[in-house]
Design a protein around this motif. Structure first.
Motif, short mmCIF file in Angstrom:
data_model
loop_
_atom_site.label_atom_id
_atom_site.label_comp_id
_atom_site.label_asym_id
_atom_site.label_seq_id
_atom_site.Cartn_x
_atom_site.Cartn_y
_atom_site.Cartn_z
N GLN A 15 0.81 -1.22 0.00
CA GLN A 15 0.00 0.00 0.00
C GLN A 15 0.84 1.28 0.00
OE1 GLN A 15 -2.96 0.07 3.06
NE2 GLN A 15 -4.23 1.49 1.96
N PRO A 16 1.83 1.43 0.84
CA PRO A 16 2.64 2.67 0.80
C PRO A 16 3.37 2.85 -0.54
CG PRO A 16 3.02 1.51 2.86
CD PRO A 16 2.22 0.60 1.99
N ALA A 17 3.83 1.75 -1.12
CA ALA A 17 4.52 1.84 -2.41
C ALA A 17 3.55 2.29 -3.51
CB ALA A 17 5.15 0.50 -2.76
N LEU A 18 2.34 1.77 -3.48
CA LEU A 18 1.33 2.18 -4.46
C LEU A 18 0.98 3.65 -4.29
CD1 LEU A 18 -1.04 -0.92 -4.42
CD2 LEU A 18 0.47 -0.21 -6.27
N ARG A 19 0.87 4.10 -3.05
CA ARG A 19 0.56 5.51 -2.80
C ARG A 19 1.67 6.43 -3.31
NH1 ARG A 19 -4.01 6.06 -0.01
NH2 ARG A 19 -4.67 4.38 1.35
N ARG A 20 2.91 6.02 -3.14
CA ARG A 20 4.04 6.82 -3.65
C ARG A 20 4.00 6.88 -5.17
NH1 ARG A 20 6.69 4.07 0.47
NH2 ARG A 20 7.55 2.56 -0.99
N ARG A 21 3.73 5.74 -5.81
CA ARG A 21 3.65 5.73 -7.28
C ARG A 21 2.49 6.60 -7.77
NH1 ARG A 21 3.31 -0.23 -9.16
NH2 ARG A 21 3.02 0.82 -11.15
N LEU A 22 1.37 6.56 -7.06
CA LEU A 22 0.22 7.39 -7.42
C LEU A 22 0.57 8.86 -7.29
CD1 LEU A 22 -2.77 7.77 -8.14
CD2 LEU A 22 -3.28 7.50 -5.71
N GLN A 23 1.20 9.22 -6.19
CA GLN A 23 1.58 10.62 -5.98
C GLN A 23 2.55 11.09 -7.07
OE1 GLN A 23 3.59 11.38 -2.26
NE2 GLN A 23 2.99 13.53 -2.29
N ALA A 24 3.49 10.23 -7.44
CA ALA A 24 4.45 10.59 -8.49
C ALA A 24 3.75 10.78 -9.83
CB ALA A 24 5.53 9.51 -8.61
N ALA A 25 2.83 9.90 -10.16
CA ALA A 25 2.10 10.02 -11.44
C ALA A 25 1.25 11.28 -11.46
CB ALA A 25 1.24 8.78 -11.67
N GLU A 26 0.58 11.57 -10.36
CA GLU A 26 -0.24 12.78 -10.28
C GLU A 26 0.63 14.04 -10.40
OE1 GLU A 26 -4.04 11.26 -7.64
OE2 GLU A 26 -2.27 11.99 -6.59
N SER A 27 1.81 14.00 -9.81
CA SER A 27 2.72 15.14 -9.90
C SER A 27 3.20 15.34 -11.33
CB SER A 27 3.93 14.95 -8.98
OG SER A 27 3.52 14.96 -7.64
N ARG A 28 3.52 14.25 -12.02
CA ARG A 28 3.97 14.35 -13.41
C ARG A 28 2.89 14.89 -14.32
NH1 ARG A 28 6.67 8.54 -14.05
NH2 ARG A 28 5.03 8.20 -12.57
N LEU A 29 1.61 14.60 -13.99
CA LEU A 29 0.51 15.11 -14.81
C LEU A 29 0.46 16.64 -14.82
CD1 LEU A 29 -2.47 12.69 -14.09
CD2 LEU A 29 -1.53 13.30 -16.32
N LYS A 30 1.03 17.25 -13.82
CA LYS A 30 1.00 18.71 -13.71
C LYS A 30 2.11 19.38 -14.54
CE LYS A 30 -0.97 18.41 -9.11
NZ LYS A 30 -0.76 18.59 -7.69
N LEU A 31 3.01 18.60 -15.11
CA LEU A 31 4.10 19.17 -15.89
C LEU A 31 3.55 19.74 -17.20
CD1 LEU A 31 6.83 16.41 -15.40
CD2 LEU A 31 6.68 18.64 -14.26
N PRO A 32 3.95 20.94 -17.55
CA PRO A 32 3.39 21.59 -18.75
C PRO A 32 3.91 21.02 -20.07
CG PRO A 32 5.00 23.01 -17.72
CD PRO A 32 4.84 21.82 -16.81
N GLN A 33 5.08 20.40 -20.09
CA GLN A 33 5.68 19.98 -21.35
C GLN A 33 5.27 18.57 -21.78
OE1 GLN A 33 7.35 20.52 -18.50
NE2 GLN A 33 8.95 19.03 -18.20
N LEU A 34 4.25 17.97 -21.19
CA LEU A 34 3.83 16.63 -21.55
C LEU A 34 3.07 16.61 -22.87
CD1 LEU A 34 2.48 15.26 -18.14
CD2 LEU A 34 4.67 14.78 -19.21
N SER A 35 3.32 15.57 -23.64
CA SER A 35 2.56 15.38 -24.87
C SER A 35 1.20 14.77 -24.52
CB SER A 35 3.31 14.45 -25.82
OG SER A 35 3.31 13.13 -25.29
N ALA A 36 0.30 14.78 -25.48
CA ALA A 36 -1.03 14.20 -25.25
C ALA A 36 -0.92 12.72 -24.92
CB ALA A 36 -1.91 14.40 -26.47
N GLY A 37 -0.01 12.01 -25.58
CA GLY A 37 0.19 10.59 -25.31
C GLY A 37 0.70 10.33 -23.90
N GLU A 38 1.60 11.18 -23.45
CA GLU A 38 2.12 11.04 -22.09
C GLU A 38 1.03 11.29 -21.06
OE1 GLU A 38 6.79 12.32 -22.54
OE2 GLU A 38 5.27 13.90 -22.67
#
Length: 67
Positions: A15-38
């Motif tokens: 569970q803690p590992a999944l939560r860390r991965r979720l937090q990392a993915a959500e943080s990456r979604l906020k990056l402005p330079q992501l392509s639509a595929g990313e």
């Protein structure tokens, strides 16, 4: 019941590992330079991780069916 103890122990580790991965993915979604595929790939990852975390919920329907 040894099986339940092992399942709870393993869940406690995952569970803690999944939560860390979720937090990392959500943080990456906020990056402005992501392509639509990313963005789509990250959104799928978030949905998958949320589904995995939902399995740990004490009120999960899948756990109620197993009982």
């Amino acid at each position: 019941n040894a099986e339940a103890v092992v399942r709870d122990w393993w869940g406690g580790l995952r569970q803690p590992a999944l939560r860390r991965r979720l937090q990392a993915a959500e943080s990456r979604l906020k990056l402005p330079q992501l392509s639509a595929g990313e963005v789509v790939a990250l959104q799928k990852q978030v949905v998958d991780l949320l589904g995995q975390l939902d399995q740990f919920s004490p009120f999960s329907p899948s756990q109620a069916l197993e009982s």
